[in-house]
Design a protein around this motif. Structure first.
Motif, PDB file in Angstrom:
ATOM      1  N   TYR A  63       0.812  -0.982  -0.186  1.00 52.95           N
ATOM      2  CA  TYR A  63       0.176   0.005  -0.132  1.00 52.95           C
ATOM      3  C   TYR A  63       0.939   1.296  -0.002  1.00 52.95           C
ATOM      4  CZ  TYR A  63      -4.987   1.992   1.052  1.00 52.95           C
ATOM      5  OH  TYR A  63      -5.914   2.658   1.043  1.00 52.95           O
ATOM      6  N   ALA A  64       1.195   1.803  -1.183  1.00 56.67           N
ATOM      7  CA  ALA A  64       2.145   3.057  -1.391  1.00 56.67           C
ATOM      8  C   ALA A  64       1.086   4.333  -1.186  1.00 56.67           C
ATOM      9  CB  ALA A  64       2.835   2.931  -2.492  1.00 56.67           C
ATOM     10  N   PHE A  65      -0.051   4.282  -1.677  1.00 55.17           N
ATOM     11  CA  PHE A  65      -0.826   5.751  -1.495  1.00 55.17           C
ATOM     12  C   PHE A  65      -2.231   5.458  -1.619  1.00 55.17           C
ATOM     13  CE2 PHE A  65      -2.284   9.768  -3.356  1.00 55.17           C
ATOM     14  CZ  PHE A  65      -1.822  10.537  -2.686  1.00 55.17           C
ATOM     15  N   ALA A 137      -0.189  -0.604  -4.739  1.00 58.99           N
ATOM     16  CA  ALA A 137      -1.750   0.007  -4.531  1.00 58.99           C
ATOM     17  C   ALA A 137      -1.373   1.483  -4.464  1.00 58.99           C
ATOM     18  CB  ALA A 137      -2.114  -0.420  -3.274  1.00 58.99           C
ATOM     19  N   LEU A 138      -1.646   2.108  -5.707  1.00 59.35           N
ATOM     20  CA  LEU A 138      -1.664   3.633  -5.805  1.00 59.35           C
ATOM     21  C   LEU A 138      -2.781   4.219  -5.913  1.00 59.35           C
ATOM     22  CD1 LEU A 138       1.352   4.046  -8.410  1.00 59.35           C
ATOM     23  CD2 LEU A 138       1.145   5.270  -6.157  1.00 59.35           C
ATOM     24  N   SER A 139      -3.038   5.275  -5.201  1.00 55.80           N
ATOM     25  CA  SER A 139      -4.412   5.843  -5.451  1.00 55.80           C
ATOM     26  C   SER A 139      -5.474   4.729  -5.184  1.00 55.80           C
ATOM     27  CB  SER A 139      -4.494   6.675  -6.838  1.00 55.80           C
ATOM     28  OG  SER A 139      -5.851   7.391  -6.691  1.00 55.80           O
ATOM     29  N   TYR A 140      -5.215   3.880  -4.212  1.00 57.54           N
ATOM     30  CA  TYR A 140      -6.237   2.698  -4.194  1.00 57.54           C
ATOM     31  C   TYR A 140      -6.913   2.935  -2.841  1.00 57.54           C
ATOM     32  CZ  TYR A 140      -7.799  -1.899  -3.042  1.00 57.54           C
ATOM     33  OH  TYR A 140      -8.643  -2.929  -2.526  1.00 57.54           O
ATOM     34  N   SER A 141      -8.157   2.634  -2.976  1.00 54.33           N
ATOM     35  CA  SER A 141      -8.928   2.325  -1.463  1.00 54.33           C
ATOM     36  C   SER A 141      -9.896   1.209  -1.916  1.00 54.33           C
ATOM     37  CB  SER A 141      -9.724   3.625  -1.046  1.00 54.33           C
ATOM     38  OG  SER A 141     -10.870   3.726  -1.823  1.00 54.33           O
ATOM     39  N   SER A 142     -10.070   0.195  -1.066  1.00 55.70           N
ATOM     40  CA  SER A 142     -10.998  -0.788  -1.322  1.00 55.70           C
ATOM     41  C   SER A 142     -12.467  -0.515  -1.659  1.00 55.70           C
ATOM     42  CB  SER A 142     -10.820  -1.677   0.023  1.00 55.70           C
ATOM     43  OG  SER A 142     -11.245  -3.018  -0.277  1.00 55.70           O
ATOM     44  N   ARG A 143     -13.212   0.590  -0.786  1.00 52.63           N
ATOM     45  CA  ARG A 143     -14.335   0.964  -1.136  1.00 52.63           C
ATOM     46  C   ARG A 143     -14.652   1.636  -2.527  1.00 52.63           C
ATOM     47  NH1 ARG A 143     -17.310   3.607   4.402  1.00 52.63           N
ATOM     48  NH2 ARG A 143     -17.048   1.894   5.260  1.00 52.63           N
ATOM     49  N   TRP A 144     -13.487   2.454  -3.075  1.00 49.77           N
ATOM     50  CA  TRP A 144     -13.459   2.710  -4.440  1.00 49.77           C
ATOM     51  C   TRP A 144     -13.446   1.390  -5.226  1.00 49.77           C
ATOM     52  CZ3 TRP A 144      -9.477   1.267  -7.698  1.00 49.77           C
ATOM     53  CH2 TRP A 144      -9.420   1.487  -9.198  1.00 49.77           C
ATOM     54  N   ASN A 198      -8.847   0.862   4.767  1.00 51.23           N
ATOM     55  CA  ASN A 198      -9.394   0.927   3.342  1.00 51.23           C
ATOM     56  C   ASN A 198      -8.530   0.152   2.258  1.00 51.23           C
ATOM     57  OD1 ASN A 198     -11.620   1.334   1.649  1.00 51.23           O
ATOM     58  ND2 ASN A 198     -11.457   3.327   1.734  1.00 51.23           N
ATOM     59  N   PHE A 199      -7.806  -1.100   2.843  1.00 51.40           N
ATOM     60  CA  PHE A 199      -7.105  -1.751   2.045  1.00 51.40           C
ATOM     61  C   PHE A 199      -7.759  -3.154   2.030  1.00 51.40           C
ATOM     62  CE2 PHE A 199      -2.685  -3.919   2.171  1.00 51.40           C
ATOM     63  CZ  PHE A 199      -2.292  -3.769   0.701  1.00 51.40           C
TER      64      PHE A 199
END
Ligand code: IPE
Ligand code: IPE
Ligand code: MG
Length: 249
Positions: A63-65, A137-144, A198-199
């Motif tokens: 998880y980078a961002f 994971a860049l500009s990542y969120s699980s809900r997205w 959120n990961f």
């Protein structure tokens, strides 16, 4: 016995996911700007990628961002993006040399053009590598991600190619960004925070969680070994009884 030798190679997790947290605090504790912490975080990152490849982990997701990290001050977001470009410039050859394939999950459309171009180039040149798959994971969120999947399924339903009764785990996973990658067996979070932020909410359903107080820039090879050794001591029951699990052996 050295930590490395305590690892049972037969029982390695095939996928390890890491929330690399604590860069800011690491810098602050030294009276430095948070950006120094992020720079030092890249050094730790290099060591962990190298270690994962060496011991034979198949997938490493970092998880980078996060989507939420876009809300940080502009200077910090910009510094993180330049660190990303610099690291990719510097390390793409190392990835190739070590047969590491880069993959990315997240809303890359939100990244600036130069970051995206640099990222896509590394994705392209490493696409034939067959060793470790490194998922950033860049500009990542699980809900997205879950909402995107829901939208795509809804489209299929509305155009008549899918009926709601046929939506199952497999159909749903087809629309997740991690499609084709096995779920992580082990999730590590550094810096003492006991949350998921959120990961990979769907994918971590049955992961073993490992939390450590160590701040990310201090998370080295031995810390990684410790997490794997701890994971290997756990009994993964998946809702069954301990007797059922032991009977299988
Ligand atoms: C993790 O370290 C890196 C990113 C979120 C990009 P932080 O920057 O969150 O460090 P702390 O949690 O403030 O110490
Ligand atoms: C999670 O760390 C995201 C990354 C490591 C990229 P944060 O530092 O952003 O998470 P919170 O805000 O403490 O939950
Ligand atoms: Mg943090």
């Amino acid at each position: 016995m050295p930590l490395r030798e305590q690892i049972n190679i037969e029982k390695l997790p095939s996928h390890v996911a890491i929330i690399m947290d604590g860069n800011g605090r690491w810098a602050r504790q030294r009276g430095l700007d948070r950006v120094f912490g992020h720079q030092q975080g890249v050094v730790a990152l290099r060591e962990i990628i190298e270690t994962a490849a060496e011991i034979g982990i198949k997938y490493l997701t970092l998880y980078a961002f996060s989507t939420e990290n876009w809300g940080r001050p502009d200077e910090e977001v910009n510094a993180l993006m330049s660190i990303m470009i610099q690291s990719l410039n510097k390390e793409t050859d190392t990835l190739l040399k070590n047969n590491i394939r880069l993959n990315t999950i997240g809303d890359v459309e939100r990244l600036a053009e130069d970051v995206r171009a640099r990222l896509f180039e590394t994705l392209r040149v490493t696409s034939g590598c067959t060793g470790l798959t490194l998922v950033v994971a860049l500009s990542y969120s699980s809900r997205w991600e879950i909402l995107e999947a829901a939208r795509k399924l809804a489209k299929e339903v509305s155009n008549g190619t899918l009926s709601p009764e046929n939506i199952n785990d497999e159909k749903f996973e087809k629309y997740l960004t991690t499609y084709g990658i096995p779920d992580p067996e082990l999730m590590i979070r550094t810096s003492g925070e006991l949350r998921i932020s959120n990961f990979l909410l769907w994918q971590l359903a049955y992961a073993e969680l490992y939390f450590t107080e160590i701040l990310w820039p201090d998370f080295g090879r031995d810390e990684f070994y410790k997490a794997i050794i701890d994971y290997q001591k756990r009994e993964r029951r998946f809702g069954k009884t301990s007797e059922q699990i032991l009977d299988k052996c």
